[in-house]
Design a protein around this motif. Structure first.
Motif, PDB file in Angstrom:
ATOM      1  N   GLY A 133       0.815  -1.210   0.000  1.00 37.80           N
ATOM      2  CA  GLY A 133       0.000   0.000   0.000  1.00 37.80           C
ATOM      3  C   GLY A 133       0.844   1.254   0.000  1.00 37.80           C
ATOM      4  O   GLY A 133       0.547   2.218  -0.715  1.00 37.80           O
ATOM      5  N   GLY A 137       0.864   3.708  -3.133  1.00 35.98           N
ATOM      6  CA  GLY A 137       0.367   5.044  -2.830  1.00 35.98           C
ATOM      7  C   GLY A 137       1.388   6.118  -3.126  1.00 35.98           C
ATOM      8  O   GLY A 137       1.057   7.177  -3.682  1.00 35.98           O
ATOM      9  N   SER A 141       1.083   8.939  -6.011  1.00 36.44           N
ATOM     10  CA  SER A 141       1.089  10.336  -5.563  1.00 36.44           C
ATOM     11  C   SER A 141       2.231  11.127  -6.197  1.00 36.44           C
ATOM     12  O   SER A 141       2.047  12.278  -6.611  1.00 36.44           O
ATOM     13  N   LEU A 368      -6.300  10.755  -8.223  1.00 39.43           N
ATOM     14  CA  LEU A 368      -6.048   9.685  -7.257  1.00 39.43           C
ATOM     15  C   LEU A 368      -7.321   9.132  -6.635  1.00 39.43           C
ATOM     16  O   LEU A 368      -7.255   8.156  -5.880  1.00 39.43           O
ATOM     17  N   LEU A 376      -5.311   6.099 -10.292  1.00 37.70           N
ATOM     18  CA  LEU A 376      -5.711   5.006  -9.409  1.00 37.70           C
ATOM     19  C   LEU A 376      -5.862   3.706 -10.201  1.00 37.70           C
ATOM     20  O   LEU A 376      -5.340   2.649  -9.806  1.00 37.70           O
ATOM     21  N   THR A 379      -2.442   2.439 -11.728  1.00 38.67           N
ATOM     22  CA  THR A 379      -1.628   1.786 -10.690  1.00 38.67           C
ATOM     23  C   THR A 379      -2.157   0.390 -10.411  1.00 38.67           C
ATOM     24  O   THR A 379      -1.381  -0.566 -10.265  1.00 38.67           O
ATOM     25  N   VAL A 390      -5.436  -0.404  -3.715  1.00 35.64           N
ATOM     26  CA  VAL A 390      -4.583   0.705  -4.137  1.00 35.64           C
ATOM     27  C   VAL A 390      -5.040   2.002  -3.482  1.00 35.64           C
ATOM     28  O   VAL A 390      -4.213   2.783  -2.982  1.00 35.64           O
ATOM     29  N   PHE A 391      -6.348   2.254  -3.426  1.00 33.87           N
ATOM     30  CA  PHE A 391      -6.835   3.507  -2.851  1.00 33.87           C
ATOM     31  C   PHE A 391      -6.523   3.597  -1.360  1.00 33.87           C
ATOM     32  O   PHE A 391      -6.205   4.669  -0.853  1.00 33.87           O
ATOM     33  N   ARG A 392      -6.596   2.469  -0.639  1.00 35.28           N
ATOM     34  CA  ARG A 392      -6.229   2.503   0.786  1.00 35.28           C
ATOM     35  C   ARG A 392      -4.769   2.894   0.963  1.00 35.28           C
ATOM     36  O   ARG A 392      -4.405   3.548   1.951  1.00 35.28           O
ATOM     37  N   GLY A 393      -3.922   2.503   0.006  1.00 35.93           N
ATOM     38  CA  GLY A 393      -2.526   2.923   0.065  1.00 35.93           C
ATOM     39  C   GLY A 393      -2.342   4.386  -0.278  1.00 35.93           C
ATOM     40  O   GLY A 393      -1.471   5.061   0.278  1.00 35.93           O
ATOM     41  N   ILE A 394      -3.167   4.884  -1.189  1.00 35.41           N
ATOM     42  CA  ILE A 394      -3.054   6.280  -1.625  1.00 35.41           C
ATOM     43  C   ILE A 394      -3.576   7.249  -0.571  1.00 35.41           C
ATOM     44  O   ILE A 394      -3.017   8.343  -0.385  1.00 35.41           O
TER      45      ILE A 394
END
Length: 424
Positions: A133, A137, A141, A368, A376, A379, A390-394
């Motif tokens: 993550g 992320g 970013s 993102l 998002l 990735t 992926v979004f939880r990491g971002i």
């Protein structure tokens, strides 16, 4: 009522994942025909929206980024950053940001950054002990630096739409882009303090010297590109042509410029450009509809009725753009909202170049965020992991990026310092 029906139809098409350009142009054509305008006139309006010399820079800057990836030029930047920062705890995280900054001077596109560098960086970070993550992320970013740092493709589109100097907008974008990199590095420093287990690489002076020699060519790209623009030697469109030629020269020199690689680069550039141009044409037609319906006047009346304070206006614009950025492609938002919001900003005494930088940072953060955030999904595609993972990491990285947005909004003189210094 007709405008609400148009908005509802566009929203429905976006919701079922119809491409943005088609979701805009279909309902707009129906509205224009129902309003008594011919299909020929409507399509001509869409094509006229593409008839702009500055927009010619868009496919060329896209090609520069694609060539930098496929010719191995981006890899040289990555190797140099790794050789220079190998001994630092969290080295691969800092290398991630450093290579993103270096690549941003050539790319102008977050998608090219995350698609190219992400394939290499994320697996290496995971193998070195970084959580997936965090690696995904950070990579997503840091890719946002590319569309903010010149040569920024959103800046070219905004400059053409708002009729402001592309060179001034490029100059104004440098400090905010560096602030984004600094914000990510501060977050990395705080995060790695709790991770003493992260491996480092022993310093190797010979490796650093070899990497420094190998990266000289790529590092000359921003000197040639931005130096030519800011000195007035050539226009941004001409600069993009020069940058493409320089990438090809580097490819020949490094012996990576094979015909197959060039053909794939041209096909990828054509596919990306086609999508952007469809959005540009559709947004031109939609913009004409909104202008004839006096939407700009109604929005201005609403915003000025809320407050006559320019800072309050900017806060409202930030909120609006962050919401729209989650739902609609950034290019479409620029083309539709600039004719509506920029006249209001000018009435408040807000500099159009500064307003463009604020708008671009807002919309890049939207890349993102679901449901439309293209970075998002790229990735997720590159790493083969679900979008929600992926979004939880971002999500944690939205904090430093949001902080930079607040700083840029609050201190316009910081953004305009460099353009003023260069005489824009």
């Amino acid at each position: 009522m007709e405008l609400w029906m148009l908005a509802a139809l566009v929203a429905f098409l976006l919701l079922i994942r119809v491409p943005v350009g088609l979701a805009f142009i279909g309902p707009s054509l129906l509205y224009a025909i129902a309003d008594g305008r011919s299909a020929g006139f409507s399509l001509k309006t869409a094509f006229d929206g593409l008839n702009s010399f500055p927009l010619l820079a868009v496919p060329l800057f896209i090609l520069v980024g694609v060539l930098a990836n496929r010719l191995g030029i981006a890899d040289r930047l990555y190797d140099f950053c790794l050789a220079a920062l190998g001994r630092v705890r969290g080295n691969l995280a800092y290398v991630n940001v450093g290579s993103a900054v270096g690549f941003s001077w050539m790319s102008g596109s977050a998608l090219a950054d995350v698609a190219g560098l992400g394939k290499m960086q994320i697996p290496q970070m995971v193998r070195a002990g970084y959580p997936y993550g965090f690696a995904a992320g950070l990579t997503a970013s840091s890719s946002l630096i590319s569309p903010v740092m010149p040569p920024s493709i959103p800046a070219v589109i905004y400059a053409a739409t708002a009729t402001v100097s592309t060179g001034a907008l490029f100059a104004a974008s440098v400090i905010p882009a560096l602030l984004m990199a600094l914000g990510l590095c501060i977050y990395i420093f705080l995060w790695t303090k709790r991770r003493p287990d992260l491996t480092t690489v022993p310093f190797d002076g010979r490796r650093l010297r070899q990497a420094a020699i190998a990266v000289i060519g790529p590092l000359l790209t921003p000197v040639i590109l931005l130096g030519g623009i800011l000195s007035g030697l050539f226009t941004p469109t001409e600069a993009a042509s020069v940058a493409v030629a320089y990438m090809l020269i580097l490819g020949v020199f490094y012996r990576t410029a094979r015909l197959q690689v060039l053909w794939r680069s041209l096909k990828e550039t054509a596919a990306i450009t086609g999508g952007i141009m469809l959005i540009l044409g559709a947004a031109a037609l939609l913009g004409l509809i909104l202008t004839r319906a006096h939407v700009s006047r109604d929005v201005a009346a609403f915003l000025t009725g809320v407050s006559d304070n320019p800072f309050v206006f900017l806060i409202l614009v930030n909120i609006l753009l962050l919401i729209l950025g989650c739902l609609i492609d950034a290019t479409a938002i620029i083309l539709v909202t600039v004719p509506v919001l920029l006249p209001i900003a000018l009435d408040f005494g807000i500099d159009p170049v500064y307003f463009g930088v604020v708008m671009i940072i807002n919309l890049m953060i939207g890349l993102l965020t679901p449901p439309v955030g293209s970075v998002l999904y790229i990735t997720s595609s590159v790493t083969g992991q679900p979008v929600d993972v992926v979004f939880r990491g971002i999500a944690p990285f939205l904090i430093p990026l949001g902080t930079v947005l607040v700083i840029v909004t609050a201190f316009p003189d910081m953004v305009l310092w460099l353009p003023r210094l260069l005489g824009f």
